[in-house]
Motif scaffolding. Structure first.
Motif, PDB file in Angstrom:
ATOM      1  N   VAL A 266      -6.091   0.132  31.450  1.00 21.78           N
ATOM      2  CA  VAL A 266      -7.404  -0.493  31.570  1.00 21.78           C
ATOM      3  C   VAL A 266      -7.706  -0.856  33.031  1.00 21.78           C
ATOM      4  O   VAL A 266      -8.866  -0.862  33.447  1.00 21.78           O
ATOM      5  CB  VAL A 266      -7.506  -1.719  30.647  1.00 21.78           C
ATOM      6  N   TRP A 267      -6.665  -1.158  33.831  1.00 21.83           N
ATOM      7  CA  TRP A 267      -6.835  -1.343  35.271  1.00 21.83           C
ATOM      8  C   TRP A 267      -6.338  -0.122  36.036  1.00 21.83           C
ATOM      9  O   TRP A 267      -6.224  -0.178  37.259  1.00 21.83           O
ATOM     10  CB  TRP A 267      -6.069  -2.581  35.748  1.00 21.83           C
ATOM     11  N   GLY A 268      -6.034   0.941  35.308  1.00 16.42           N
ATOM     12  CA  GLY A 268      -5.528   2.152  35.935  1.00 16.42           C
ATOM     13  C   GLY A 268      -6.514   3.304  35.799  1.00 16.42           C
ATOM     14  O   GLY A 268      -7.671   3.195  36.210  1.00 16.42           O
ATOM     15  N   PRO A 269      -6.092   4.418  35.212  1.00 16.25           N
ATOM     16  CA  PRO A 269      -6.971   5.590  35.121  1.00 16.25           C
ATOM     17  C   PRO A 269      -8.308   5.311  34.436  1.00 16.25           C
ATOM     18  O   PRO A 269      -9.334   5.877  34.836  1.00 16.25           O
ATOM     19  CB  PRO A 269      -6.121   6.586  34.313  1.00 16.25           C
ATOM     20  N   MET A 270      -8.331   4.450  33.401  1.00 18.67           N
ATOM     21  CA  MET A 270      -9.593   4.166  32.719  1.00 18.67           C
ATOM     22  C   MET A 270     -10.600   3.526  33.686  1.00 18.67           C
ATOM     23  O   MET A 270     -11.774   3.937  33.763  1.00 18.67           O
ATOM     24  CB  MET A 270      -9.355   3.245  31.522  1.00 18.67           C
ATOM     25  N   MET A 271     -10.136   2.540  34.443  1.00 18.61           N
ATOM     26  CA  MET A 271     -11.019   1.840  35.385  1.00 18.61           C
ATOM     27  C   MET A 271     -11.421   2.754  36.542  1.00 18.61           C
ATOM     28  O   MET A 271     -12.604   2.817  36.922  1.00 18.61           O
ATOM     29  CB  MET A 271     -10.301   0.598  35.919  1.00 18.61           C
ATOM     30  N   ILE A 272     -10.450   3.464  37.119  1.00 22.70           N
ATOM     31  CA  ILE A 272     -10.747   4.348  38.261  1.00 22.70           C
ATOM     32  C   ILE A 272     -11.757   5.408  37.849  1.00 22.70           C
ATOM     33  O   ILE A 272     -12.741   5.683  38.561  1.00 22.70           O
ATOM     34  CB  ILE A 272      -9.451   5.001  38.779  1.00 22.70           C
ATOM     35  N   THR A 273     -11.531   6.019  36.694  1.00 20.81           N
ATOM     36  CA  THR A 273     -12.445   7.062  36.210  1.00 20.81           C
ATOM     37  C   THR A 273     -13.860   6.505  36.067  1.00 20.81           C
ATOM     38  O   THR A 273     -14.842   7.130  36.505  1.00 20.81           O
ATOM     39  CB  THR A 273     -11.946   7.597  34.864  1.00 20.81           C
ATOM     40  N   HIS A 274     -13.987   5.336  35.471  1.00 17.33           N
ATOM     41  CA  HIS A 274     -15.303   4.733  35.244  1.00 17.33           C
ATOM     42  C   HIS A 274     -16.058   4.521  36.549  1.00 17.33           C
ATOM     43  O   HIS A 274     -17.220   4.932  36.695  1.00 17.33           O
ATOM     44  CB  HIS A 274     -15.133   3.401  34.507  1.00 17.33           C
ATOM     45  N   PHE A 275     -15.408   3.894  37.535  1.00 17.67           N
ATOM     46  CA  PHE A 275     -16.122   3.549  38.763  1.00 17.67           C
ATOM     47  C   PHE A 275     -16.329   4.757  39.678  1.00 17.67           C
ATOM     48  O   PHE A 275     -17.325   4.814  40.411  1.00 17.67           O
ATOM     49  CB  PHE A 275     -15.378   2.427  39.496  1.00 17.67           C
ATOM     50  N   VAL A 276     -15.432   5.720  39.646  1.00 17.53           N
ATOM     51  CA  VAL A 276     -15.654   6.948  40.430  1.00 17.53           C
ATOM     52  C   VAL A 276     -16.913   7.653  39.959  1.00 17.53           C
ATOM     53  O   VAL A 276     -17.760   8.074  40.768  1.00 17.53           O
ATOM     54  CB  VAL A 276     -14.430   7.882  40.336  1.00 17.53           C
ATOM     55  N   HIS A 277     -17.089   7.775  38.654  1.00 23.33           N
ATOM     56  CA  HIS A 277     -18.275   8.444  38.127  1.00 23.33           C
ATOM     57  C   HIS A 277     -19.526   7.587  38.339  1.00 23.33           C
ATOM     58  O   HIS A 277     -20.593   8.106  38.687  1.00 23.33           O
ATOM     59  CB  HIS A 277     -18.078   8.764  36.647  1.00 23.33           C
ATOM     60  N   ARG A 278     -19.399   6.272  38.147  1.00 26.46           N
ATOM     61  CA  ARG A 278     -20.567   5.406  38.274  1.00 26.46           C
ATOM     62  C   ARG A 278     -21.110   5.390  39.709  1.00 26.46           C
ATOM     63  O   ARG A 278     -22.317   5.309  39.935  1.00 26.46           O
ATOM     64  CB  ARG A 278     -20.227   3.984  37.841  1.00 26.46           C
ATOM     65  N   LEU A 279     -20.214   5.499  40.683  1.00 26.46           N
ATOM     66  CA  LEU A 279     -20.627   5.456  42.081  1.00 26.46           C
ATOM     67  C   LEU A 279     -20.875   6.843  42.663  1.00 26.46           C
ATOM     68  O   LEU A 279     -21.054   6.986  43.884  1.00 26.46           O
ATOM     69  CB  LEU A 279     -19.565   4.717  42.913  1.00 26.46           C
ATOM     70  N   GLY A 280     -20.869   7.869  41.809  1.00 25.66           N
ATOM     71  CA  GLY A 280     -21.211   9.215  42.262  1.00 25.66           C
ATOM     72  C   GLY A 280     -20.190   9.839  43.187  1.00 25.66           C
ATOM     73  O   GLY A 280     -20.562  10.576  44.116  1.00 25.66           O
ATOM     74  N   LEU A 281     -18.907   9.577  42.938  1.00 25.16           N
ATOM     75  CA  LEU A 281     -17.846  10.094  43.815  1.00 25.16           C
ATOM     76  C   LEU A 281     -17.092  11.269  43.211  1.00 25.16           C
ATOM     77  O   LEU A 281     -16.021  11.649  43.707  1.00 25.16           O
ATOM     78  CB  LEU A 281     -16.859   8.966  44.146  1.00 25.16           C
ATOM     79  N   LYS A 282     -17.635  11.882  42.177  1.00 27.31           N
ATOM     80  CA  LYS A 282     -16.914  12.955  41.494  1.00 27.31           C
ATOM     81  C   LYS A 282     -16.576  14.097  42.432  1.00 27.31           C
ATOM     82  O   LYS A 282     -15.509  14.714  42.333  1.00 27.31           O
ATOM     83  CB  LYS A 282     -17.724  13.456  40.302  1.00 27.31           C
ATOM     84  N   ASP A 283     -17.496  14.387  43.381  1.00 25.47           N
ATOM     85  CA  ASP A 283     -17.246  15.513  44.281  1.00 25.47           C
ATOM     86  C   ASP A 283     -16.152  15.214  45.305  1.00 25.47           C
ATOM     87  O   ASP A 283     -15.712  16.106  46.033  1.00 25.47           O
ATOM     88  CB  ASP A 283     -18.535  15.900  45.004  1.00 25.47           C
ATOM     89  N   ARG A 284     -15.671  13.949  45.377  1.00 28.51           N
ATOM     90  CA  ARG A 284     -14.586  13.599  46.295  1.00 28.51           C
ATOM     91  C   ARG A 284     -13.219  13.670  45.602  1.00 28.51           C
ATOM     92  O   ARG A 284     -12.191  13.423  46.239  1.00 28.51           O
ATOM     93  CB  ARG A 284     -14.794  12.176  46.854  1.00 28.51           C
TER      94      ARG A 284
END
Length: 734
Positions: free
Chosen positions: A179-197
């Motif tokens: 919940v503070w690992g891959p789940m959280m990182i995945t959520h905020f990476v997509h929400r902040l538009g960082l998928k291409d990074r």
């Protein structure tokens, strides 16, 4: 020029397994700077790894866990964010991430997809600008340990809201894994538009989690998954469960792990995998028995190979295989388990002369640690263990044994001591408890009651015997020329020596010397005011003045005592093998052994051996300079009267090694009679060239230093002059 990144990781404390050692050393060997943050001592960090106190990043003793899996991964999820925030430019890597090639990604954002579909982002490799919107969002989210994550399923969010409304908010430690690992990182990476990074899956996770056991198969199964983009390679710590349950905590032969360890010169048998989460594997039992020193390990029935290997690696003890059948009888020929057991130990570096097969009752002796796994009390009737208990239990013994409900094992065992549950498992619907027996009423040690009578007879009418129950002094007069003062453990003398005499009794008798044997009932380090009072009394009575020459002798704990009590006879000589200087943690905070004596008082005129031994004429110390703790103690002996005799790669139990080589007697005789020069010592020590343990350690050291050519040269020299099974096997791998 590619951007070289500094990486950091965390290990809260305690020993590393070979998996963490491999991953850390891979960065060092690839030339990438790696920092290991920690909160407690780590005794086996590979050379070249930078160590820093974790409190520089998070000053806390609250190490959050995912409670359902009993895992500190939750704290690591939080720590990595603060590490990146406080150390701009540093990239986090988990301790199960291997450096396939240096991490040289130019982008400030460093993370990768872990599964096909380019959706889920893992945080085993993680980097981002310290002042980025992503970092701010992650720190803000993790600041509330009772937050209800919006990325959880709607039904779970509703459940958490209801609990909060009822005054029972759900803490992050009770929430789902990640919940503070891959789940959280995945959520905020997509929400902040960082998928291409985000890096593609083959950058860090070419072998995804569902295929993680590929690392346990042939190496080429992993190699085919690697691409030119692969750098830091996640090898999945969850493989530890399979390794512990099916492979004795060691890498399967020929697997990717096996070849990688050889490539980096690491010995997995020295740091086997001991547990995973709440599961303790057999090798991990060495951490549970509460012993600082074990001189002998015994396996009853042959089901504790990994524990035997771990015990040998930790305590350098001999291994005794007690070969009795299911009815406690001695078979006519070795049982079928014996040969594979011996082969397993040999393949993992245990010299054959350190393994002893016990095939008759008369060969049984007292042991420090006994294993009875899947044996008597579980599969077989516990009553058949009686002969072993009668002969093998001492006041220092711990026994690890399996108990099946209804077997009658508890009342059977409790006649000798106290039992403690280590783990419980279900087998065929019946609970089986792995139990630790701590002996308080030993059978063999009951013979200690004979010590007073035996000692009195040895002293005769002209000697003396003094005893306070915890320590004793035995004086055996022979001549006024030389007195040898020896320090010994009564349990060892009474239970492990056929003649039940103090160390060196017969040896000293043959020289016609007088002897004062000081005995300790256990691992006391002689820190008893009564012992000091006795030495004061002997000094004041002029006892030592009767002799032309006095020599104090001891090894390890006895070596400490020989150095510490010599002020009672100023001008005497001291001969000490692998001594401690003190166990006062204020003076030797780096000493991690012998915790049972840490609370004792090491002050007073017989306290710090390194200081008070200045009263001796000469202090001769034999030690292995490559044993860091022993060397640390020897370095504290800084007075001009100290002579250091180095015996490289012979281990802490140096006396045992010299005895096995057949050179202990001439060395000790020369040291005690004052004729042993440094030149003569090193001349005698040349015999180590044919000693298998020394050959093995020298071979390993060449590999550890990245010198395979030198290892081959040494291996050829050894094998053309005899056989060394370990080196023969390793030469084939080279």
């Amino acid at each position: 020029m590619a951007r070289q990144r500094e990486v950091g990781t965390l290990w809260i404390g305690g020993s590393l397994s070979w998996m963490e050692q491999l991953c850390l050393k891979s960065f060092v060997d690839r030339g990438q700077k790696i920092t290991l943050f920690h909160y407690d001592d780590i005794p086996n960090v590979p050379e070249g790894v930078i160590l820093r106190d974790g409190r520089e990043i998070l000053d806390t003793d609250n190490f959050l866990k995912y409670e359902k899996k009993d895992s500190f991964a939750l704290f690591a999820d939080l720590f990595r964010l603060h590490m990146i925030h406080r150390c701009p430019g540093m990239v986090w890597v988990d301790t199960d991430v291997y450096c396939h090639r240096p991490l040289d990604i130019e982008d400030d954002y460093v993370f990768g997809f872990e599964l096909p579909g380019e959706q889920r982002v893992n945080n085993a490799v993680l980097g981002m600008p310290a002042d980025s919107a992503l970092m701010a969002a992650l720190l803000e989210f993790t600041a509330d340990q009772y937050a209800i994550p919006e990325f959880l399923k709607a039904s779970q969010q509703e459940e958490y809201r209801a609990a909060a409304a009822a005054g029972r908010p759900v803490h992050v430690s009770q929430q789902p894994w990640g919940v503070w690992g891959p789940m959280m990182i995945t959520h905020f990476v997509h929400r902040l538009g960082l998928k291409d990074r985000v890096q593609p899956m083959d950058a860090f996770y070419p072998v995804p989690f569902p295929d993680r056991t590929t690392f346990l198969r042939k190496a080429d199964a992993v190699d085919t998954a690697l691409t030119p983009r692969t750098t830091a390679l996640h090898v999945w710590a969850s493989n530890k469960r399979e390794l512990g349950l099916r492979h004795m905590g060691l890498p399967p032969a020929g697997s990717w792990f096996d070849l990688a360890l050889k490539r980096h010169g690491l010995r997995p048998e020295a740091a086997p995998i001991k547990g995973r989460g709440k599961r303790v594997f057999d090798a991990g039992l060495v951490e549970k028995v509460g012993l600082d020193e074990v001189t002998g390990f015994a396996d009853v029935g042959g089901n504790a190979q990994s524990l035997a290997l771990a015990a040998h690696a930790r305590w350098d003890c001999d291994i005794h295989l007690i070969d009795i059948d299911h009815k406690g009888q001695w078979p006519d020929r070795p049982s079928g388990w014996v040969r594979p057991y011996v082969d397993f130990l040999a393949e993992n570096g245990v010299a054959e002369d350190r393994v002893h097969l016990i095939r008759r009752a008369d060969d049984l002796r007292g042991y420090g640690l006994i294993a009875n796994l899947t044996g008597f009390g579980d599969v077989n009737k516990v009553k058949h263990l009686q002969p072993v208990m009668d002969r093998c239990l001492t006041s220092e013994t711990r026994m690890v044994t399996d108990i099946r409900k209804g077997s009658g094992s508890y009342p059977f065992l409790k006649q000798w001591g106290e039992t403690e549950t280590l783990t419980t498992r279900d087998q065929d619907g019946v609970p089986v408890v792995r139990t630790l027996l701590t002996v308080t009423r030993p059978s063999v040690a009951a013979g200690r009651g004979d010590w007073a009578a035996l000692a009195a007879s040895l002293a005769g009418k002209d000697g003396f015997f003094r005893d306070n129950g915890q320590h004793s002094f035995l004086y055996v007069p022979r001549s006024s020329d030389t007195l040898v003062v020896t320090f010994d453990n009564l349990d060892i003398a009474m239970e492990k020596r056929e003649d039940r005499r103090p160390w060196g009794y017969s040896f000293i008798e043959k020289q016609g010397w007088s002897m004062l044997g000081v005995m300790a009932n256990g691992w006391t380090w002689y820190r008893d005011p009564w012992v000091g009072d006795q030495f004061d009394r002997l000094r004041d009575e002029g006892f030592f003045g009767r002799f032309r020459r006095v020599v104090f002798y001891g090894a390890s704990m006895g070596g400490y005592a020989a150095c510490a009590f010599v002020p009672a006879c100023p001008g005497a000589d001291v001969v000490a093998i692998s001594p401690q200087s003190t166990l006062d943690k204020a003076l030797v905070p780096w000493e991690t052994r012998y915790s049972t004596a840490w609370g004792r008082d090491f002050g007073g005129p017989y306290g710090d051996a390194a200081d008070v031994s200045r009263a001796a004429r000469r202090v001769t110390i034999l030690f292995d300079p490559y044993e860091p703790l022993d060397s640390g103690h020897v370095a504290r002996f800084a007075h001009q009267n100290v002579v250091r005799l180095r015996a490289p790669l012979m281990g802490h139990r140096l006396g045992s090694s010299l005895q096995q080589m057949g050179i202990l007697n001439p060395i000790i005789l020369g040291a005690l009679n004052g004729t042993l020069s440094e030149l003569e010592f090193y001349r005698i020590l040349r015999a180590r060239k044919t000693f298998q343990r020394y050959q093995r350690e020298l071979f390993r050291r060449a590999l550890d230093r990245g010198r395979p050519g030198l290892a081959r040269k040494l291996g050829r020299w050894v094998l053309t002059r005899g056989d060394n099974r370990y080196i023969r096997k390793e030469m084939l791998a080279l």
